[in-house]
Scaffold this active site. Structure first.
Site, PDB file in Angstrom:
ATOM      1  CD  GLU A 383      11.080  40.204   6.932  1.00 24.54           C
ATOM      2  OE1 GLU A 383      11.967  40.114   6.076  1.00 24.54           O
ATOM      3  OE2 GLU A 383      10.928  39.403   7.854  1.00 24.54           O
ATOM      4  CD  GLU A 464       7.639  36.186   7.049  1.00 24.35           C
ATOM      5  OE1 GLU A 464       8.805  35.753   7.131  1.00 24.35           O
ATOM      6  OE2 GLU A 464       7.264  36.999   6.190  1.00 24.35           O
TER       7      GLU A 464
HETATM    8  C1  GAL Z   1      11.372  36.639   6.108  1.00 27.71           C
HETATM    9  C2  GAL Z   1      10.678  37.048   4.830  1.00 27.71           C
HETATM   10  C3  GAL Z   1      10.098  35.881   4.074  1.00 27.71           C
HETATM   11  C4  GAL Z   1      11.097  34.773   4.013  1.00 27.71           C
HETATM   12  C5  GAL Z   1      11.450  34.392   5.410  1.00 27.71           C
HETATM   13  C6  GAL Z   1      12.343  33.186   5.487  1.00 27.71           C
HETATM   14  O1  GAL Z   1      12.297  37.575   6.511  1.00 27.71           O
HETATM   15  O2  GAL Z   1       9.647  37.947   5.115  1.00 27.71           O
HETATM   16  O3  GAL Z   1       9.740  36.261   2.791  1.00 27.71           O
HETATM   17  O4  GAL Z   1      12.202  35.169   3.310  1.00 27.71           O
HETATM   18  O5  GAL Z   1      12.127  35.488   5.990  1.00 27.71           O
HETATM   19  O6  GAL Z   1      12.489  32.836   6.816  1.00 27.71           O
END
Ligand code: GAL
Length: 748
Positions: A383, A464
């Protein structure tokens, strides 16, 4: 033959980095590895407690068999900034907490006792990735993976790279790169032989190549390999490459596992061995409660098994760093794909930091390039913003080291520059409709074209979703958990139905400890489909219900079955996460309804949930607030035959404790952890979701990780017990004030 010897036992640990420990042998605390420098409570702890110096000492004894040999120290993982002293001399340092490193120990026959001092600094040093900005996870100081001594000849194999070729053809080949390190200038020529062996057929020889290494490396080819089985998810066939290097005086041999498989992300999806299928995965942090990263081989393997067998995932992303070699070994063995990435979280640091990141790319790839389960290298900081020059370098390095695998780089910004082979995107659009100023209704996932801004489709993977958009605890209210379930169903359905999305990886596998800036104020991100103890939440059954019923039949109603848990009362709509073809619901003695997988709502799921909603019932047919509540029975059918059933009672009475483990008797040589779960059950065997009585645990032998008195939470308590290989079994007992005590004998 080189010897690889575990040296996990008998380390002296010091809660300081006092300079005299460099060359003075001292008495600290006797520990064995893996070790966590500062154990923490489950929650509400001081996250700076391990941000300081520590030292580990060990005496390495000279042995007569070391004469004429080279002795190497191998450390699989030390957090975070490490310096190695040997008899007072600095011999090596390493500035990454996630990759292994090795150094030659200068040993001499005339010095019998040698002092090894490993200094570590656990501070979040902004010169070392992932540090420099906030990070949503913790990095626990310590020598938290295994330590080894390698005793080998002065001419030895340094590195082996195995590249299977023509994988989908009848005649396959293997290219081999063998690099040798030689501490004798007159050792050349060095003869190298590589043999492919089938470990399942008595190490049958399948192919052989010979070469001569005149410099420090040689490339070999083994061609015309026939009758080779592919490594695949259901049949993860592994072969061994036995490589021997030999010169006049010295020799070395190593055996390396590898497999034949092709893996390719294309604009229209992901292909394993030429077969298109959807990736359904979860992100995993390698942390555990109380002990951080310091868990042994079996706990690592059990996480891989949870992912593969319990949840039915086909891929894990090792967010956000290389994980334990035991975990990776097991992914190879059980057929679980891996997307591995370099350490980092949003922040890109300065010159030193970037140089370290390039080293991290190098070590990550060299550590795992022979593993068939690894299919994609993550070469961006998770990110982070675009950084053209930096990411051109990480990509170029990855492609040079390993042209057989694609690169990805996980991003969360739209129109980010695509330097990788696969556009890997964290898509948190679901839930964003709640943000002020947003003028769209609920969307499960974006379309790839809207994210990439490119005029043509590219290989694209959702890395994610969910996570912080909808944190959910295992003990949360039923309606919140149902919403959690629905969000997972919606995203997986959406990804399955879009041929421009290779699949989706949920955030995340299990809850994890984190910094104060994240989580629920308790230092835990409750983002898992399992809780931090690896106990399932309802959402985990979204995953397991997608398994083939031949593997396991799933029937999981998303309810605690009560009149008054939900707003206004009742249980409708009632989602049953299942891979059955029909489910019946018998309510009391007179009402029996049937429902089928809801293909109109979830056309793209392999096994859509069965939903009992208001359309199936007369108004108030299930009664309403103020009327009697009744027992229920659910029955699942396949091919018109009853295959599974579940009763839930209207008046659950706390009846008994149940104690169980997923430990299977196995050979082990160091300290390992046995996971035990205690549940409070009602009269028909269902967990009591609000039974929070105190619980006292005893184990003989063994040591409970964390407190031995706790409360059941949501009717369940899970914990791990440290055991040593000297014991053949252990007996664990559990008692609460009101239920009969239980005990369990576990054969080790
Ligand atoms: C994302 C991140 C993860 C975690 C996640 C929580 O932005 O890549 O490591 O923090 O959010 O939803």
């Amino acid at each position: 033959m080189p010897i690889l010897k575990s040296i996990n036992d008998h380390w002296q640990f010091f809660d300081s980095g006092a300079p005299e420990l460099i060359n003075e042998q001292s008495i600290g605390k006797l520990v064995s590895l893996p070790h966590n420098a500062v154990d923490i409570p489950l929650n509400y702890f001081d996250e700076t407690a391990w941000q300081k110096n520590f030292c580990y000492q060990k005496i390495i004894e000279w042995k007569p068999e070391y004469l004429g040999k080279e002795i190497w120290l191998i450390l699989d993982g030390v957090m975070a900034d490490t310096q190695i002293y040997f008899n007072g001399q600095l011999i090596d340092s390493h500035r990454d907490g996630y990759t292994p490193f090795e150094c030659k120990l200068p040993m001499h026959p005339d010095q019998k006792q040698n002092l090894l001092s490993v200094f570590i600094n656990g501070t979040e040093n902004p010169d070392i990735p992932p540090f420099g900005g906030p990070i949503d996870y913790l990095t626990y100081a310590g020598i938290y993976r295994d330590a080894w001594l390698k005793i080998c000849d002065p001419v030895a194999i340094d590195l082996i790279k195995i590249e299977p070729q023509n994988i989908l053809k009848d005649h396959k080949s293997v290219s081999i790169l063998c690099q040798v390190r030689s501490f004798k200038s007159n050792s050349y020529p060095i003869f190298v032989t590589s043999e492919i062996l089938d470990p399942d057929v008595g190490e049958q020889l399948l192919g052989i190549a010979n070469g001569v290494c005149n410099d420090n490396e040689v490339r070999l080819e083994i061609n015309n390999l026939t009758d080779i089985k592919l490594w695949d998810l259901d049949s993860p066939k592994l072969y061994k490459l036995k490589t021997t290097v030999q010169c006049q005086e010295f020799s070395d041999t190593i055996k390396t596992s590898f497999g034949f498989r092709s893996a390719e992300f294309k604009p229209n999806g992901f292909f394993l061995n030429g077969r298109l299928f959807k990736i359904r995965g979860l992100n995993r942090h390698q942390s555990f409660p109380y002990v951080g990263y310091a868990m042994g081989r079996i706990a690592q393997e059990q996480d891989a098994e949870h992912l593969k067998y319990d949840l039915g995932c086909n891929l894990v992303r090792t967010s956000h760093y290389p994980q334990s070699p035991w975990f990776h070994d097991h992914c190879d063995r059980i057929g679980l794909l891996v997307f591995e990435e370099i350490p980092g979280w949003q922040h890109i640091g300065g010159k030193n930091w970037k140089e370290q990141t390039l080293k991290n790319v190098d070590s990550m790839i060299k550590r795992n390039w022979n593993r068939p389960s690894n299919i994609l290298w993550g070469v961006r900081i998770n990110e982070s913003a675009d950084d053209h020059d930096f990411y051109v370098k990480t990509n170029a390095l990855a492609r040079k080291l390993d042209p057989t695998r694609q690169t990805g780089g996980v991003r969360c910004i739209q129109n980010s520059e695509l330097l990788e082979d696969v556009y890997t995107m964290n898509d948190f659009v679901q839930g964003s409709e709640e943000l002020p100023g947003t003028n769209h209704s609920r969307i499960s996932l974006n379309y790839q074209a809207d994210i990439t801004g490119l005029s043509e489709n590219v290989p694209y993977l959702v890395t994610e979703f969910n996570g912080h958009m909808f944190p959910t605890k295992r003990t949360d209210h039923e309606q919140r958990q149902l919403e959690h379930v629905i969000r997972y169903l919606d995203v997986i359905n959406r990804a399955n139905g879009d041929q421009n999305i290779s699949g989706c990886i949920g955030w995340c596998f299990a809850d994890y400890n984190t910094h104060k800036d994240f989580g629920s104020g308790d230092h835990i991100c409750h983002h898992g489909v399992l809780d931090i103890f690896r106990t399932p939440k309802f959402a985990s059954y979204v995953y397991s219900s997608q398994k083939n019923p031949e593997d396991e039949i799933i029937l999981k109603p998303v309810t605690y079955w009560s009149r008054g848990e939900r707003n206004i009362g009742g249980v409708l709509p009632l989602y049953i996460l299942t891979n059955c073809e029909k489910v019946t619901m018998e309510f009391g003695n007179s009402i029996k309804k049937s429902a089928y997988p809801n293909t109109s709502k979830y056309p793209f799921l392999d096994y859509p949930p069965v939903i009992f909603d208001h359309t199936l019932f007369e108004p108030d047919e299930l009664g309403k607030w103020g009327l009697y509540w009744t027992n229920v029975k659910f029955t699942g059918f396949l091919n018109d035959a009853e295959v599974i059933s579940l009763k839930m009672v209207a008046d659950p009475i706390a009846t008994k404790l149940e104690i169980g483990t997923n430990w299977k008797p196995t050979n082990f040589s160091g300290i390992e952890q046995v996971r035990v779960e205690v549940k409070a059950l009602d009269q028909v065997g269902n967990v009591l979701p609000y039974f929070d009585d105190p619980l006292t645990i005893e184990t003989q032998p063994g040591e409970i990780i964390g407190p031995s008195s706790m409360t059941l939470k949501g009717g369940i308590s899970a914990f791990w017990i440290n055991i040593s290989p000297n014991s053949e079994s252990l007996v664990v007992s559990a008692r609460t004030p009101r239920l009969p005590p239980v005990s369990l004998r576990i054969e080790l």
